[in-house]
Design a protein around this motif. Structure first.
Motif, PDB file in Angstrom:
ATOM      1  N   VAL A 178       0.857  -1.184   0.000  1.00  0.00           N
ATOM      2  CA  VAL A 178       0.000   0.000   0.000  1.00  0.00           C
ATOM      3  C   VAL A 178       0.895   1.236   0.000  1.00  0.00           C
ATOM      4  O   VAL A 178       1.731   1.397   0.894  1.00  0.00           O
ATOM      5  CB  VAL A 178      -0.954   0.029   1.208  1.00  0.00           C
ATOM      6  N   ASN A 179       0.714   2.073  -1.015  1.00  0.00           N
ATOM      7  CA  ASN A 179       1.475   3.319  -1.153  1.00  0.00           C
ATOM      8  C   ASN A 179       0.545   4.467  -0.778  1.00  0.00           C
ATOM      9  O   ASN A 179      -0.450   4.716  -1.462  1.00  0.00           O
ATOM     10  CB  ASN A 179       1.963   3.450  -2.599  1.00  0.00           C
ATOM     11  N   THR A 180       0.867   5.171   0.317  1.00  0.00           N
ATOM     12  CA  THR A 180      -0.028   6.221   0.804  1.00  0.00           C
ATOM     13  C   THR A 180       0.411   7.632   0.387  1.00  0.00           C
ATOM     14  O   THR A 180       0.093   8.611   1.049  1.00  0.00           O
ATOM     15  CB  THR A 180      -0.215   6.136   2.334  1.00  0.00           C
ATOM     16  N   GLY A 181       1.087   7.747  -0.763  1.00  0.00           N
ATOM     17  CA  GLY A 181       1.202   9.028  -1.425  1.00  0.00           C
ATOM     18  C   GLY A 181       2.402   9.894  -1.103  1.00  0.00           C
ATOM     19  O   GLY A 181       3.243   9.560  -0.284  1.00  0.00           O
ATOM     20  N   ASP A 182       2.453  11.048  -1.787  1.00  0.00           N
ATOM     21  CA  ASP A 182       3.579  11.980  -1.779  1.00  0.00           C
ATOM     22  C   ASP A 182       4.858  11.283  -2.244  1.00  0.00           C
ATOM     23  O   ASP A 182       5.880  11.266  -1.562  1.00  0.00           O
ATOM     24  CB  ASP A 182       3.777  12.629  -0.406  1.00  0.00           C
ATOM     25  N   ASN A 183       4.786  10.739  -3.446  1.00  0.00           N
ATOM     26  CA  ASN A 183       5.937  10.081  -4.048  1.00  0.00           C
ATOM     27  C   ASN A 183       6.985  11.068  -4.543  1.00  0.00           C
ATOM     28  O   ASN A 183       8.160  10.729  -4.645  1.00  0.00           O
ATOM     29  CB  ASN A 183       5.484   9.227  -5.237  1.00  0.00           C
TER      30      ASN A 183
ATOM     31  N   ALA B 139      -1.919  -1.228  -3.948  1.00  0.00           N
ATOM     32  CA  ALA B 139      -2.920  -0.173  -4.067  1.00  0.00           C
ATOM     33  C   ALA B 139      -2.252   1.142  -3.698  1.00  0.00           C
ATOM     34  O   ALA B 139      -1.221   1.163  -3.017  1.00  0.00           O
ATOM     35  CB  ALA B 139      -4.114  -0.445  -3.151  1.00  0.00           C
ATOM     36  N   TYR B 140      -2.857   2.259  -4.133  1.00  0.00           N
ATOM     37  CA  TYR B 140      -2.224   3.555  -3.882  1.00  0.00           C
ATOM     38  C   TYR B 140      -3.246   4.677  -3.817  1.00  0.00           C
ATOM     39  O   TYR B 140      -4.337   4.590  -4.387  1.00  0.00           O
ATOM     40  CB  TYR B 140      -1.193   3.874  -4.976  1.00  0.00           C
ATOM     41  N   VAL B 141      -2.877   5.711  -3.096  1.00  0.00           N
ATOM     42  CA  VAL B 141      -3.538   7.014  -3.148  1.00  0.00           C
ATOM     43  C   VAL B 141      -2.445   8.051  -3.376  1.00  0.00           C
ATOM     44  O   VAL B 141      -1.259   7.791  -3.143  1.00  0.00           O
ATOM     45  CB  VAL B 141      -4.313   7.340  -1.856  1.00  0.00           C
ATOM     46  N   PHE B 142      -2.838   9.231  -3.812  1.00  0.00           N
ATOM     47  CA  PHE B 142      -1.885  10.313  -4.014  1.00  0.00           C
ATOM     48  C   PHE B 142      -2.017  11.353  -2.914  1.00  0.00           C
ATOM     49  O   PHE B 142      -3.069  11.498  -2.282  1.00  0.00           O
ATOM     50  CB  PHE B 142      -2.099  10.975  -5.370  1.00  0.00           C
ATOM     51  N   GLY B 143      -0.898  12.072  -2.706  1.00  0.00           N
ATOM     52  CA  GLY B 143      -0.879  13.204  -1.792  1.00  0.00           C
ATOM     53  C   GLY B 143      -0.648  14.487  -2.559  1.00  0.00           C
ATOM     54  O   GLY B 143      -0.383  14.481  -3.769  1.00  0.00           O
ATOM     55  N   SER B 144      -0.703  15.605  -1.884  1.00  0.00           N
ATOM     56  CA  SER B 144      -0.594  16.910  -2.537  1.00  0.00           C
ATOM     57  C   SER B 144       0.699  17.059  -3.313  1.00  0.00           C
ATOM     58  O   SER B 144       0.739  17.707  -4.368  1.00  0.00           O
ATOM     59  CB  SER B 144      -0.707  18.029  -1.499  1.00  0.00           C
ATOM     60  N   ASN B 145       1.796  16.450  -2.828  1.00  0.00           N
ATOM     61  CA  ASN B 145       3.078  16.597  -3.509  1.00  0.00           C
ATOM     62  C   ASN B 145       3.202  15.731  -4.753  1.00  0.00           C
ATOM     63  O   ASN B 145       4.148  15.886  -5.512  1.00  0.00           O
ATOM     64  CB  ASN B 145       4.232  16.317  -2.545  1.00  0.00           C
ATOM     65  N   ASP B 146       2.262  14.821  -4.963  1.00  0.00           N
ATOM     66  CA  ASP B 146       2.204  14.139  -6.250  1.00  0.00           C
ATOM     67  C   ASP B 146       1.625  15.066  -7.309  1.00  0.00           C
ATOM     68  O   ASP B 146       2.020  15.024  -8.469  1.00  0.00           O
ATOM     69  CB  ASP B 146       1.358  12.868  -6.145  1.00  0.00           C
ATOM     70  N   TYR B 147       0.700  15.911  -6.896  1.00  0.00           N
ATOM     71  CA  TYR B 147       0.052  16.828  -7.828  1.00  0.00           C
ATOM     72  C   TYR B 147       0.840  18.122  -8.033  1.00  0.00           C
ATOM     73  O   TYR B 147       0.903  18.652  -9.142  1.00  0.00           O
ATOM     74  CB  TYR B 147      -1.347  17.189  -7.311  1.00  0.00           C
TER      75      TYR B 147
END
Length: 312
Positions: free
Chosen positions: A83-88, A111-119
């Motif tokens: 599980v990747n919880t974002g801000d990659n 599975a993954y979600v994105f964080g603000s620093n991905d965007y």
């Protein structure tokens, strides 16, 4: 001479200690990658244990070879799923290196979600703003949205690569992972830190027919934790906080960069809402914003969660 020592000795000593601490935080601890191992009793009775690797807040900047090698080495743990919880990202040019670092892990279900620093790319800012935001109750970029003129990261390239590997995207949606004889249902939200979460689109609680249901989000804001818990999810996975990033030994974190209390800034805890209780795991993550590349008393980490049957 004695007068000069009395006058300047203490300030100089404090300065020397501060300089040494900064050198340690920048030169050593920020690259002192750790694996946290915890056990969470959330499975139905009689079900075999599951090993879940959570990675979070990689904040990849081009050239971070040690971080890439360490992330690649985590594949040796042979988790049941990731599980990747974002801000990659912390660099618009960092996508190839994120994918190279996560390549061995992308061979496992995930599975993954994105964080603000991905965007959005980070901007140089005064680190003291985090303390001021804590005092004022404001968090994030202008409290709720990316700043005007923000750098847009190529997050669609990450999404396409994760999807091509078979990882399940969970931005305001549901998904499932099939693990041989076990089916995992997952419910995820887009990043609450920039108010992209839409809980109404996924409300309703765990799905029937799955062996286990999990909730996933990048930033552990209380409104999200309350909703997941009231809907009876047994376990919520989140990141975002960096564990406080700059902590005080024997005291802990000063901030969480959201409205979660500092006592639960990282690790496993419980959350209560609507008469129900969920386990919450917050990863301290393995990176930092490119403009604040320091950690103190809070080493970078990933977590191997072993999910076991509930106790009687």
């Amino acid at each position: 001479m004695d007068d000069m020592r009395a006058r300047y000795g203490v300030p100089l000593g404090i300065t020397a200690v501060g300089a040494a601490g900064l050198a340690y935080a920048v030169g050593f601890e920020v690259r002192s990658f750790r694996l946290r191992r915890i056990t969470v009793p959330v499975l139905p009775r009689g079900m075999r244990p599951l090993r879940v690797l959570q990675v979070s807040d990689i904040h990849m900047v081009s050239g971070q070879r040690k971080k890439q090698r360490w992330l690649q080495s985590l594949a040796g743990l042979r988790p049941d799923f990731v599980v990747n919880t974002g801000d990659n990202l912390s660099d618009p040019e960092g996508v190839p290196e994120v994918l190279d670092a996560l390549g061995p892990l992308m061979k496992f279900p995930g599975a993954y979600v994105f964080g603000s620093n991905d965007y959005y790319g980070p901007k140089l800012r005064n680190p003291a703003r985090y303390l001021m935001e804590k005092a004022s109750g404001r968090h994030g970029l202008n409290g709720n949205a990316p700043a005007v003129g923000a750098i847009h990261n190529p997050w669609t390239e990450l999404r396409d690569a994760f999807d091509a590997a078979g990882w399940v995207g969970l931005s305001n949606t549901r998904g499932r992972l099939k693990l041989e004889d076990i089916e995992i249902a997952l419910t995820g939200l887009d990043d609450p830190h920039i108010k992209r979460d839409r809980y109404a689109e996924v409300a309703g609680g765990p799905e029937s027919g799955a062996d286990l249901s999990l909730a996933v989000v990048h930033a552990p804001y209380l409104r999200v934790l309350d909703a997941f818990t009231a809907d009876r999810y047994p376990l919520i996975l989140a990141g975002h906080t960096h564990g406080g990033q700059l902590c005080i030994p024997f005291y802990g974190a000063l901030v969480t960069n959201c409205d979660l209390d500092t006592r639960r800034v990282k690790g496993l805890s419980e959350h209560h809402a609507g008469g129900h209780t969920s386990y919450l795991h917050v990863s301290a993550g393995c990176g930092t914003n490119r403009y604040t590349p320091v950690r103190f008393a809070c080493p970078p980490e990933a977590t191997l969660l072993t999910l076991t049957p509930q106790t009687p």
